[in-house]
Design a protein around this motif. Structure first.
Motif, PDB file in Angstrom:
ATOM      1  N   ILE A  34      24.678  -2.706  -8.203  1.00  0.00           N
ATOM      2  CA  ILE A  34      23.579  -1.749  -8.306  1.00  0.00           C
ATOM      3  C   ILE A  34      22.732  -1.912  -7.050  1.00  0.00           C
ATOM      4  N   ASN A  35      22.506  -0.823  -6.336  1.00  0.00           N
ATOM      5  CA  ASN A  35      21.694  -0.842  -5.122  1.00  0.00           C
ATOM      6  C   ASN A  35      20.381  -0.100  -5.373  1.00  0.00           C
ATOM      7  N   LEU A  36      19.301  -0.711  -4.958  1.00  0.00           N
ATOM      8  CA  LEU A  36      17.982  -0.084  -5.017  1.00  0.00           C
ATOM      9  C   LEU A  36      17.505   0.069  -3.580  1.00  0.00           C
ATOM     10  N   ASP A  37      17.412   1.313  -3.131  1.00  0.00           N
ATOM     11  CA  ASP A  37      17.014   1.598  -1.758  1.00  0.00           C
ATOM     12  C   ASP A  37      15.571   2.094  -1.761  1.00  0.00           C
ATOM     13  N   GLY A  38      14.704   1.323  -1.126  1.00  0.00           N
ATOM     14  CA  GLY A  38      13.299   1.688  -1.034  1.00  0.00           C
ATOM     15  C   GLY A  38      12.955   2.300   0.310  1.00  0.00           C
ATOM     16  N   GLY A  39      13.943   2.874   0.969  1.00  0.00           N
ATOM     17  CA  GLY A  39      13.682   3.537   2.246  1.00  0.00           C
ATOM     18  C   GLY A  39      13.157   2.580   3.294  1.00  0.00           C
ATOM     19  N   THR A  40      11.923   2.754   3.684  1.00  0.00           N
ATOM     20  CA  THR A  40      11.340   1.939   4.753  1.00  0.00           C
ATOM     21  C   THR A  40      10.651   0.689   4.256  1.00  0.00           C
ATOM     22  N   ALA A  41      10.738   0.389   2.946  1.00  0.00           N
ATOM     23  CA  ALA A  41      10.107  -0.830   2.405  1.00  0.00           C
ATOM     24  C   ALA A  41      10.717  -2.062   3.071  1.00  0.00           C
ATOM     25  N   SER A  42       9.890  -3.053   3.353  1.00  0.00           N
ATOM     26  CA  SER A  42      10.362  -4.224   4.097  1.00  0.00           C
ATOM     27  C   SER A  42      11.401  -5.041   3.348  1.00  0.00           C
ATOM     28  N   ASN A  43      11.419  -5.010   2.024  1.00  0.00           N
ATOM     29  CA  ASN A  43      12.417  -5.781   1.277  1.00  0.00           C
ATOM     30  C   ASN A  43      13.337  -4.881   0.465  1.00  0.00           C
TER      31      ASN A  43
ATOM     32  N   GLY B  66       0.818  -1.201   0.000  1.00  0.00           N
ATOM     33  CA  GLY B  66       0.000   0.000   0.000  1.00  0.00           C
ATOM     34  C   GLY B  66       0.851   1.250   0.000  1.00  0.00           C
ATOM     35  N   GLY B  67       0.233   2.355  -0.246  1.00  0.00           N
ATOM     36  CA  GLY B  67       0.932   3.635  -0.214  1.00  0.00           C
ATOM     37  C   GLY B  67       1.818   3.844  -1.419  1.00  0.00           C
TER      38      GLY B  67
ATOM     39  N   ALA C  41       9.157   7.003  -7.817  1.00  0.00           N
ATOM     40  CA  ALA C  41       8.126   6.593  -6.873  1.00  0.00           C
ATOM     41  C   ALA C  41       7.104   5.730  -7.604  1.00  0.00           C
ATOM     42  N   SER C  42       6.538   4.768  -6.876  1.00  0.00           N
ATOM     43  CA  SER C  42       5.533   3.878  -7.457  1.00  0.00           C
ATOM     44  C   SER C  42       4.386   3.684  -6.477  1.00  0.00           C
ATOM     45  N   LYS C  43       3.167   3.774  -6.990  1.00  0.00           N
ATOM     46  CA  LYS C  43       1.975   3.448  -6.210  1.00  0.00           C
ATOM     47  C   LYS C  43       1.413   2.102  -6.664  1.00  0.00           C
ATOM     48  N   GLY C  44       2.180   1.359  -7.434  1.00  0.00           N
ATOM     49  CA  GLY C  44       1.766   0.053  -7.936  1.00  0.00           C
ATOM     50  C   GLY C  44       2.137  -0.167  -9.382  1.00  0.00           C
ATOM     51  N   ASP C  45       2.366   0.937 -10.112  1.00  0.00           N
ATOM     52  CA  ASP C  45       2.785   0.821 -11.504  1.00  0.00           C
ATOM     53  C   ASP C  45       4.219   0.308 -11.581  1.00  0.00           C
ATOM     54  N   THR C  46       4.539  -0.378 -12.671  1.00  0.00           N
ATOM     55  CA  THR C  46       5.891  -0.869 -12.902  1.00  0.00           C
ATOM     56  C   THR C  46       6.673   0.168 -13.695  1.00  0.00           C
ATOM     57  N   TYR C  47       7.882   0.452 -13.240  1.00  0.00           N
ATOM     58  CA  TYR C  47       8.752   1.413 -13.906  1.00  0.00           C
ATOM     59  C   TYR C  47      10.023   0.713 -14.357  1.00  0.00           C
ATOM     60  N   ALA C  48      10.407   0.960 -15.599  1.00  0.00           N
ATOM     61  CA  ALA C  48      11.617   0.368 -16.160  1.00  0.00           C
ATOM     62  C   ALA C  48      12.823   1.232 -15.816  1.00  0.00           C
ATOM     63  N   LEU C  49      13.889   0.569 -15.410  1.00  0.00           N
ATOM     64  CA  LEU C  49      15.173   1.208 -15.193  1.00  0.00           C
ATOM     65  C   LEU C  49      16.117   0.626 -16.238  1.00  0.00           C
ATOM     66  N   GLN C  50      17.021   1.436 -16.740  1.00  0.00           N
ATOM     67  CA  GLN C  50      17.950   0.937 -17.736  1.00  0.00           C
ATOM     68  C   GLN C  50      19.369   1.137 -17.243  1.00  0.00           C
ATOM     69  N   ALA C  51      20.132   0.041 -17.213  1.00  0.00           N
ATOM     70  CA  ALA C  51      21.548   0.098 -16.870  1.00  0.00           C
ATOM     71  C   ALA C  51      22.340   0.220 -18.163  1.00  0.00           C
ATOM     72  N   CYS C  52      23.170   1.255 -18.248  1.00  0.00           N
ATOM     73  CA  CYS C  52      23.958   1.512 -19.450  1.00  0.00           C
ATOM     74  C   CYS C  52      25.444   1.400 -19.126  1.00  0.00           C
TER      75      CYS C  52
END
Length: 68
Positions: free
Chosen positions: A58-67, A10-11, A32-43
């Motif tokens: 490559i690190n993806l930090d989702g802040g307070t996200a549990s995973n 949620g959120g 930011a995502s509310k449920g939509d999928t966003y593509a990232l491209q590594a170049c």
């Protein structure tokens, strides 16, 4: 290389992407995502590279996200 990020909870998920190599960029590097999928491209910029093995993280930090 294509990567995807999305929020299955949620959120709104705010995320930041970083890497540890001068020859690598990931775009976009935040969002930011509310449920939509966003593509990232590594170049990879191979212009100044010689033959060999290269590694990067490559690190993806989702802040307070549990995973994050």
């Amino acid at each position: 290389m294509d990567l995807s990020v999305w929020n299955t909870g949620g959120g709104e998920l705010f995320y930041q992407v970083t890497d540890d190599a001068d020859w690598l960029t990931v775009e976009p590097d935040s969002g930011a995502s509310k449920g939509d999928t966003y593509a990232l491209q590594a170049c990879f910029d191979t212009a100044a590279m010689t033959t060999g093995t290269y590694r990067a993280t490559i690190n993806l930090d989702g802040g307070t996200a549990s995973n994050s």
